[in-house]
Design a protein around this motif. Structure first.
Motif, PDB file in Angstrom:
ATOM      1  N   PRO A   1       2.355   4.892  30.095  1.00  0.00           N
ATOM      2  CA  PRO A   1       2.914   4.662  31.429  1.00  0.00           C
ATOM      3  C   PRO A   1       3.897   3.504  31.505  1.00  0.00           C
ATOM      4  N   THR A   2       3.628   2.400  30.796  1.00  0.00           N
ATOM      5  CA  THR A   2       4.532   1.256  30.856  1.00  0.00           C
ATOM      6  C   THR A   2       5.833   1.538  30.124  1.00  0.00           C
ATOM      7  N   VAL A   3       5.738   2.231  29.010  1.00  0.00           N
ATOM      8  CA  VAL A   3       6.922   2.590  28.216  1.00  0.00           C
ATOM      9  C   VAL A   3       7.692   3.714  28.903  1.00  0.00           C
ATOM     10  N   GLY A   4       6.965   4.599  29.575  1.00  0.00           N
ATOM     11  CA  GLY A   4       7.591   5.734  30.239  1.00  0.00           C
ATOM     12  C   GLY A   4       7.919   6.872  29.306  1.00  0.00           C
ATOM     13  N   ALA A   5       7.177   6.965  28.194  1.00  0.00           N
ATOM     14  CA  ALA A   5       7.442   7.994  27.185  1.00  0.00           C
ATOM     15  C   ALA A   5       6.186   8.184  26.339  1.00  0.00           C
ATOM     16  N   PRO A   6       6.110   9.289  25.593  1.00  0.00           N
ATOM     17  CA  PRO A   6       4.992   9.477  24.668  1.00  0.00           C
ATOM     18  C   PRO A   6       5.118   8.520  23.475  1.00  0.00           C
ATOM     19  N   ILE A   7       3.983   8.000  23.038  1.00  0.00           N
ATOM     20  CA  ILE A   7       3.934   7.135  21.857  1.00  0.00           C
ATOM     21  C   ILE A   7       2.755   7.565  20.994  1.00  0.00           C
ATOM     22  N   ALA A   8       2.749   7.084  19.762  1.00  0.00           N
ATOM     23  CA  ALA A   8       1.658   7.426  18.854  1.00  0.00           C
ATOM     24  C   ALA A   8       1.567   6.375  17.769  1.00  0.00           C
ATOM     25  N   MET A   9       0.465   6.424  17.026  1.00  0.00           N
ATOM     26  CA  MET A   9       0.328   5.664  15.786  1.00  0.00           C
ATOM     27  C   MET A   9      -0.026   6.661  14.692  1.00  0.00           C
ATOM     28  N   ALA A  10       0.455   6.417  13.489  1.00  0.00           N
ATOM     29  CA  ALA A  10       0.229   7.338  12.382  1.00  0.00           C
ATOM     30  C   ALA A  10       0.246   6.577  11.071  1.00  0.00           C
ATOM     31  N   TYR A  11      -0.305   7.204  10.058  1.00  0.00           N
ATOM     32  CA  TYR A  11      -0.172   6.694   8.686  1.00  0.00           C
ATOM     33  C   TYR A  11       0.904   7.511   7.999  1.00  0.00           C
ATOM     34  N   VAL A  12       1.893   6.802   7.447  1.00  0.00           N
ATOM     35  CA  VAL A  12       3.013   7.459   6.770  1.00  0.00           C
ATOM     36  C   VAL A  12       3.254   6.779   5.426  1.00  0.00           C
TER      37      VAL A  12
ATOM     38  N   ALA B   1       4.840   4.490   2.657  1.00  0.00           N
ATOM     39  CA  ALA B   1       5.430   3.161   2.853  1.00  0.00           C
ATOM     40  C   ALA B   1       6.948   3.221   2.996  1.00  0.00           C
ATOM     41  N   ALA B   2       7.597   4.146   2.306  1.00  0.00           N
ATOM     42  CA  ALA B   2       9.058   4.255   2.369  1.00  0.00           C
ATOM     43  C   ALA B   2       9.550   4.635   3.758  1.00  0.00           C
ATOM     44  N   LEU B   3       8.666   5.241   4.579  1.00  0.00           N
ATOM     45  CA  LEU B   3       9.055   5.659   5.932  1.00  0.00           C
ATOM     46  C   LEU B   3       8.592   4.679   7.004  1.00  0.00           C
ATOM     47  N   ALA B   4       7.934   3.597   6.572  1.00  0.00           N
ATOM     48  CA  ALA B   4       7.311   2.686   7.531  1.00  0.00           C
ATOM     49  C   ALA B   4       8.260   1.627   8.063  1.00  0.00           C
ATOM     50  N   VAL B   5       9.542   1.901   8.054  1.00  0.00           N
ATOM     51  CA  VAL B   5      10.555   0.953   8.514  1.00  0.00           C
ATOM     52  C   VAL B   5      10.990   1.341   9.926  1.00  0.00           C
ATOM     53  N   PRO B   6      10.919   0.425  10.896  1.00  0.00           N
ATOM     54  CA  PRO B   6      11.358   0.768  12.248  1.00  0.00           C
ATOM     55  C   PRO B   6      12.755   1.366  12.262  1.00  0.00           C
ATOM     56  N   GLY B   7      12.902   2.417  13.040  1.00  0.00           N
ATOM     57  CA  GLY B   7      14.171   3.123  13.110  1.00  0.00           C
ATOM     58  C   GLY B   7      14.215   4.379  12.268  1.00  0.00           C
ATOM     59  N   THR B   8      13.261   4.551  11.369  1.00  0.00           N
ATOM     60  CA  THR B   8      13.208   5.744  10.525  1.00  0.00           C
ATOM     61  C   THR B   8      12.861   6.968  11.364  1.00  0.00           C
ATOM     62  N   ARG B   9      13.615   8.044  11.165  1.00  0.00           N
ATOM     63  CA  ARG B   9      13.365   9.279  11.893  1.00  0.00           C
ATOM     64  C   ARG B   9      12.332  10.114  11.146  1.00  0.00           C
TER      65      ARG B   9
ATOM     66  N   ALA C   1       0.843  -1.196   0.000  1.00  0.00           N
ATOM     67  CA  ALA C   1       0.000   0.000   0.000  1.00  0.00           C
ATOM     68  C   ALA C   1       0.877   1.243   0.000  1.00  0.00           C
ATOM     69  N   ALA C   2       0.344   2.341  -0.486  1.00  0.00           N
ATOM     70  CA  ALA C   2       1.115   3.588  -0.564  1.00  0.00           C
ATOM     71  C   ALA C   2       1.422   4.136   0.821  1.00  0.00           C
ATOM     72  N   THR C   3       0.493   3.937   1.770  1.00  0.00           N
ATOM     73  CA  THR C   3       0.710   4.382   3.142  1.00  0.00           C
ATOM     74  C   THR C   3       0.474   3.215   4.096  1.00  0.00           C
ATOM     75  N   LYS C   4       1.004   3.337   5.298  1.00  0.00           N
ATOM     76  CA  LYS C   4       0.906   2.243   6.251  1.00  0.00           C
ATOM     77  C   LYS C   4       0.822   2.785   7.673  1.00  0.00           C
ATOM     78  N   ARG C   5       0.057   2.085   8.499  1.00  0.00           N
ATOM     79  CA  ARG C   5      -0.019   2.432   9.926  1.00  0.00           C
ATOM     80  C   ARG C   5       1.245   1.970  10.629  1.00  0.00           C
ATOM     81  N   VAL C   6       1.847   2.871  11.409  1.00  0.00           N
ATOM     82  CA  VAL C   6       3.088   2.546  12.121  1.00  0.00           C
ATOM     83  C   VAL C   6       3.003   3.062  13.556  1.00  0.00           C
ATOM     84  N   GLY C   7       3.894   2.572  14.378  1.00  0.00           N
ATOM     85  CA  GLY C   7       4.074   3.102  15.714  1.00  0.00           C
ATOM     86  C   GLY C   7       5.139   4.169  15.711  1.00  0.00           C
ATOM     87  N   LEU C   8       5.041   5.111  16.638  1.00  0.00           N
ATOM     88  CA  LEU C   8       6.024   6.183  16.759  1.00  0.00           C
ATOM     89  C   LEU C   8       6.428   6.345  18.221  1.00  0.00           C
TER      90      LEU C   8
END
Length: 384
Positions: free
Chosen positions: A334-345, A347-355, A295-302
């Protein structure tokens, strides 16, 4: 199709959601100190002692959630399995009795109308739980699509409780012998104080736990004996949202919509092999093409840097500041101890570690694409 919905107001065009209503446990929540808000057409508790404390308690012990706003439906009649399979990509025919399955109600263009859980109770009977905010739209859509000899029943006389957390099984087994024998995505009928219960080992927190369908008249008594257990506290909507976000679970109307497809939403596991081969579910041509080509875009964690949560609606921007995606859910974990999010980005940016960079109210926030879930699931799948 025939249907047995009696108390729901409706128009010539279909069923309409009623005014704000109380849940069967409304007075119980207020007596326990629940702070009530309007959600999905109901007054619901957003918190009791605090979202952070309730979140951590659920991760460590067991939390009791009232999810009676959800739509509990039954479908009966000869041919009910192929009739439902025509609306979604689930392999219901291959599902053993009393086994549950996650699936998606799709439109003809492959968009997601709702996500849901279904259980095949018998050859000609399927139990389904749909989202509270969409249940009347779902009912209207399915009434239009299903054959006349399939009966749909909205179980308005039942409440739905979710007991979630690593100690949920200890608390529930003390009251209802036999529930510990269930494994993840398995359900069965039980009896408690003369009341018939339908219990599945499932939930929306990433933890082990159970969902309990109980007659509304018995809901308060059952809730009382559950919170009397040392492992159990009542938990509100706020912690339910932060728990599901950490678990990487999408929320319909936020992370899922008719504009998203199963492949975009990273829900390819819901596209079962037999159904892919027959390609006879709504939007199959586009969905299978996206599955093959991406797909052109994908749901990812941030993972968001700093301490400030980034909320739904924040935009993902490229180096030139151009919008290339959007946050659909976000908050402090709370468990992670940091802000998190989900987003659609893209596909080229949907690789873990991408800034990536996010903008909220004109303020930039640096983030890193992360694999989902943020917190490992701890479902009970059997003896280790």
């Amino acid at each position: 199709m025939s249907e047995t919905i009696d108390s729901q107001a409706h128009s010539d065009d279909g069923y309409e959601e009623p005014a704000i209503l109380p849940l069967p446990l409304d007075a119980w929540h207020r007596a326990k100190g629940g702070r009530m808000v309007e959600f999905a057409g109901y007054h619901m508790p957003v918190q009791y002692e605090g979202i952070m404390a309730e979140h951590l308690w659920t991760r460590e012990a067991a939390g009791l959630f009232d999810v009676s706003h959800m739509g509990q439906l039954t479908f009966t009649g000869e041919g009910v399995v192929p009739a439902l399979e025509a609306l979604m990509p689930a392999d219901i025919a291959g599902l053993a009795f009393n086994r549950a399955r996650y699936s998606l109600l799709l439109d003809a263009e492959s968009g997601i109308l709702d996500d849901l859980m279904l259980t095949r109770q018998a050859e000609d009977r399927v139990y389904m739980v749909v989202n509270g905010a969409t249940k009347y739209d779902d009912i209207g859509h399915m009434i239009e699509q299903l054959p006349d000899d399939i009966t749909l029943n909205l179980m308005e006389d039942h409440a739905l409780l979710a007991l979630q957390g690593p100690k949920a099984v200890d608390a529930l087994a003390r009251l209802i012998p036999g529930v510990a024998d269930l494994v993840f995505m398995q359900a069965a009928a039980f009896e408690w104080q003369g009341h018939a219960l339908w219990i599945s080992r499932s939930g929306y927190t990433g933890e082990d736990g159970f969902e309990i369908s109980v007659p509304a008249e018995a809901a308060e008594a059952l809730a009382d004996v559950l919170v009397a257990q040392p492992e159990v506290k009542p938990i509100g909507l706020g912690a339910r949202d932060s728990l599901r976000l950490e678990a990487g679970l999408p929320l319909y109307g936020h992370d899922l919509s008719p504009e998203t497809t199963p492949v975009m939403a990273d829900l390819g596991f819901a596209l079962f092999k037999r159904r892919r081969e027959t390609a006879d579910f709504p939007g199959a041509a586009r969905i299978l093409k996206e599955r093959e080509q991406g797909a052109a875009t994908k749901r990812v964690g941030l993972l968001v840097e700093g301490r400030q949560p980034v909320r739904e609606g924040a935009i993902v921007v490229d180096a030139a500041g151009k919008e290339i995606g959007q946050v659909t859910s976000g908050g402090f974990a709370p468990t992670v101890g940091a802000p998190i999010a989900m987003a659609y980005v893209p596909a080229a940016l949907a690789v873990p570690g991408t800034r990536v960079q996010l903008q909220q109210r004109g303020k930039p926030h640096d983030a890193t694409v992360a694999a989902l879930p943020f917190v490992p699931h701890r479902y009970f799948r059997g003896v280790k």
